[in-house]
Design a protein around this motif. Structure first.
Motif, PDB file in Angstrom:
ATOM      1  N   ARG A  69      -5.382   7.756  -8.128  1.00 50.50           N
ATOM      2  CA  ARG A  69      -5.760   9.107  -7.721  1.00 50.50           C
ATOM      3  C   ARG A  69      -5.943   9.195  -6.199  1.00 50.50           C
ATOM      4  O   ARG A  69      -5.749  10.252  -5.601  1.00 50.50           O
ATOM      5  N   LEU A  70      -6.301   8.066  -5.612  1.00 53.51           N
ATOM      6  CA  LEU A  70      -6.575   8.077  -4.180  1.00 53.51           C
ATOM      7  C   LEU A  70      -5.295   7.961  -3.362  1.00 53.51           C
ATOM      8  O   LEU A  70      -4.292   7.422  -3.812  1.00 53.51           O
ATOM      9  N   LEU A 101     -11.424   2.279  -6.670  1.00 53.04           N
ATOM     10  CA  LEU A 101     -11.054   1.467  -5.510  1.00 53.04           C
ATOM     11  C   LEU A 101     -10.218   0.260  -5.929  1.00 53.04           C
ATOM     12  O   LEU A 101      -9.256  -0.105  -5.272  1.00 53.04           O
ATOM     13  N   TRP A 102     -10.595  -0.358  -7.054  1.00 54.90           N
ATOM     14  CA  TRP A 102      -9.893  -1.563  -7.480  1.00 54.90           C
ATOM     15  C   TRP A 102      -8.526  -1.232  -8.074  1.00 54.90           C
ATOM     16  O   TRP A 102      -7.661  -2.104  -8.192  1.00 54.90           O
ATOM     17  N   MET A 137       0.840  -1.204   0.000  1.00 55.39           N
ATOM     18  CA  MET A 137       0.000   0.000   0.000  1.00 55.39           C
ATOM     19  C   MET A 137       0.876   1.256   0.000  1.00 55.39           C
ATOM     20  O   MET A 137       0.567   2.235  -0.671  1.00 55.39           O
ATOM     21  N   ARG A 138       1.996   1.197   0.736  1.00 56.99           N
ATOM     22  CA  ARG A 138       2.919   2.342   0.768  1.00 56.99           C
ATOM     23  C   ARG A 138       3.500   2.564  -0.631  1.00 56.99           C
ATOM     24  O   ARG A 138       3.557   3.696  -1.126  1.00 56.99           O
ATOM     25  N   ASN A 139       3.906   1.467  -1.291  1.00 59.62           N
ATOM     26  CA  ASN A 139       4.460   1.588  -2.646  1.00 59.62           C
ATOM     27  C   ASN A 139       3.451   2.205  -3.614  1.00 59.62           C
ATOM     28  O   ASN A 139       3.821   2.986  -4.490  1.00 59.62           O
ATOM     29  N   ILE A 140       2.208   1.825  -3.450  1.00 59.77           N
ATOM     30  CA  ILE A 140       1.179   2.373  -4.345  1.00 59.77           C
ATOM     31  C   ILE A 140       1.043   3.885  -4.128  1.00 59.77           C
ATOM     32  O   ILE A 140       0.976   4.651  -5.092  1.00 59.77           O
TER      33      ILE A 140
END
Lengths: 309, 309
Positions: free
Chosen positions: A109-110, A161-162, A99-102
């Protein structure tokens, strides 16, 4: 995927072309050649056509995302959902590293909470039912310690979200410090009851190795992936992580690979997983269908045991 | 059934004991030996243990029964339900001959309409959802001409409604005029789109033959059975009906058998259904695993072509 393949056209080693089955959804006519060739990694024949089962795309879909204090809590929620009999269309786990990498790669955008996260997809023929299921799953995730449960039913929001799930691999690649850095993606699968255990152990092992590694997976069937980022000189460390993960999976009555296949790297685990006699049976099938060993010879199965090569 | 088998312990022709797989729900480790042995009718090895996938028994269940003016209308309703994406736990078709036999045999407490009938089972994690699905299916059956739609959600009533389906074979056996009369049950499967066609043709053919015969089936996947009652001297007539039904199924890109298996009677259809090359491939597998042909030799596949025997 395998379950969706009804029939294949296959070119055999001697050039013969066969069709494995007709088109009925159910058949008990002869040996199940379709499943012999699916997943044989080109070692038994060359697939040139595939007939797939079609399913109706469910008209209603909801995506939900929820975060957990620990990866084990997230995996436990998955296990509880699965054992409740609730049908989910998909469930994906991403750990906090992922999640951090994303967030870092800014591919979506989120802005995401950097915590172990589950992504659910619910689908069905009826809007009411799909939302009802989503709510029920929300109750289970909450009981397992999730602090958030965001859900979206309109298409734009669903895709948004996906998107994090879709960005997993690219966001890891974006973390390369040098163009020669590698990302190794590998997978194992275990009985669902052992999923929380192996995910926790694999995560601890990655942390101890000093490599950047994340855990991502379609966990509903006990299968997950690790993504390891490493410079070439640290390949032995990455290899050791992968091998320990495979060993753990096999010890838990799981498999060296849920989806990726055996190829070259994992072929020596086949015997550990299934026993020499089982691999010999596969070898007999290979010899029967490709006696000259011209199709991807020694992939999946070494035709002579390792020590003789 | 096949899809529920995770792993098998098999004794091979030479006495070797193998396990086909470990317990993870998903695996791509090597060839799919589980599916090689499932349905091989004892010709490749002797299965001594099976590990099955478990599913949660859905806590809520509804059974619905509806009657139609014609068998084709009933089959068309099944096709429309399947292509709507609505998930039904089971759907069974029984023709009017079968319903009459059930009344005659008085094996169930209820008195049935002697018309083509569909039996549906709906199941799920939630009472509301299950009833909602049952209602939706009711709308489809009505659109396809059903005049009645009875449904039951309490257990006693459910069992009572389903009892007719369970009594099908026994009620046919009860119609024997002499203890030497035989009942032949056979099955074929076709692509779902051809189900109304073949059911109508098979029924007309049974009527023309002068035998008592009924049609019964788990039609959701294009599979159905016929039950033929005949005195021994009319066996050739029964055989001819079965063979014409198999021919029709194969012409419609279906299969000589959906569930029952090939055995002895249907083995010469295998080549017609799949082609000589495909059967030769099965023969090569058989030879590799049972070179002395000691396991149900010549069942499923003749090891030498018919004309040489």
């Amino acid at each position: 995927m395998k379950d969706w393949v009804l029939s294949l056209t296959v070119v055999l080693a001697d050039g013969t072309i066969i069709q494995t089955r007709q088109r009925a959804r159910k058949s008990s006519a002869g040996y199940d050649l379709t499943r012999v060739f699916v997943g044989s990694e080109g070692t038994l024949g060359l697939v040139t056509e595939a007939t797939l089962k079609l399913a109706v795309k469910p008209p209603h879909e909801v995506v939900a995302v929820c975060t957990f204090p620990t990866l084990r809590a997230a995996a436990s929620a998955v296990r509880e959902v699965a054992s409740s009999g609730i049908q989910v269309a998909a469930v994906e786990i991403l750990d906090e590293v992922q999640m951090r990498n994303i967030n870092l790669a800014a591919l979506t955008r989120l802005k995401w909470k950097e915590e172990p996260t589950l992504f659910f997809k619910f689908a069905g023929s009826d809007d009411f039912i799909v939302k009802h299921i989503a709510k029920k799953v929300g109750e289970i995730t909450k009981r397992n310690g999730s602090s958030t449960y965001t859900f979206a039913s309109d298409e734009a929001e669903r895709n948004e979200l996906w998107s994090a799930r879709k960005a997993a691999l690219w966001s890891m690649l974006a973390q390369r410090q040098s163009p020669t850095d590698k990302v190794w993606t590998t997978d194992v699968a275990v009985p669902l009851s052992r999923l929380p255990d192996i995910i926790e152990l694999a995560k601890a092992d990655i942390e101890k190795s000093g490599l950047m590694g994340s855990i991502v997976g379609h966990v509903g069937d006990g299968n997950f992936h690790t993504l390891l980022l490493f410079p070439e000189e640290k390949r032995p460390i990455a290899e050791a992580v992968v091998h320990r993960m495979v060993d753990m999976a096999i010890e838990m009555k799981g498999t060296a690979t849920g989806e990726h296949g055996i190829g070259l790297v994992k072929r020596d685990y086949l015997e550990k997983e299934l026993g020499k006699e089982t691999v010999d049976t596969m070898r007999a099938m290979k010899s029967a269908l490709d006696p000259m060993c011209i199709l991807n010879c020694d992939k999946v199965i070494r035709m002579k045991p390792a020590q003789e090569q």
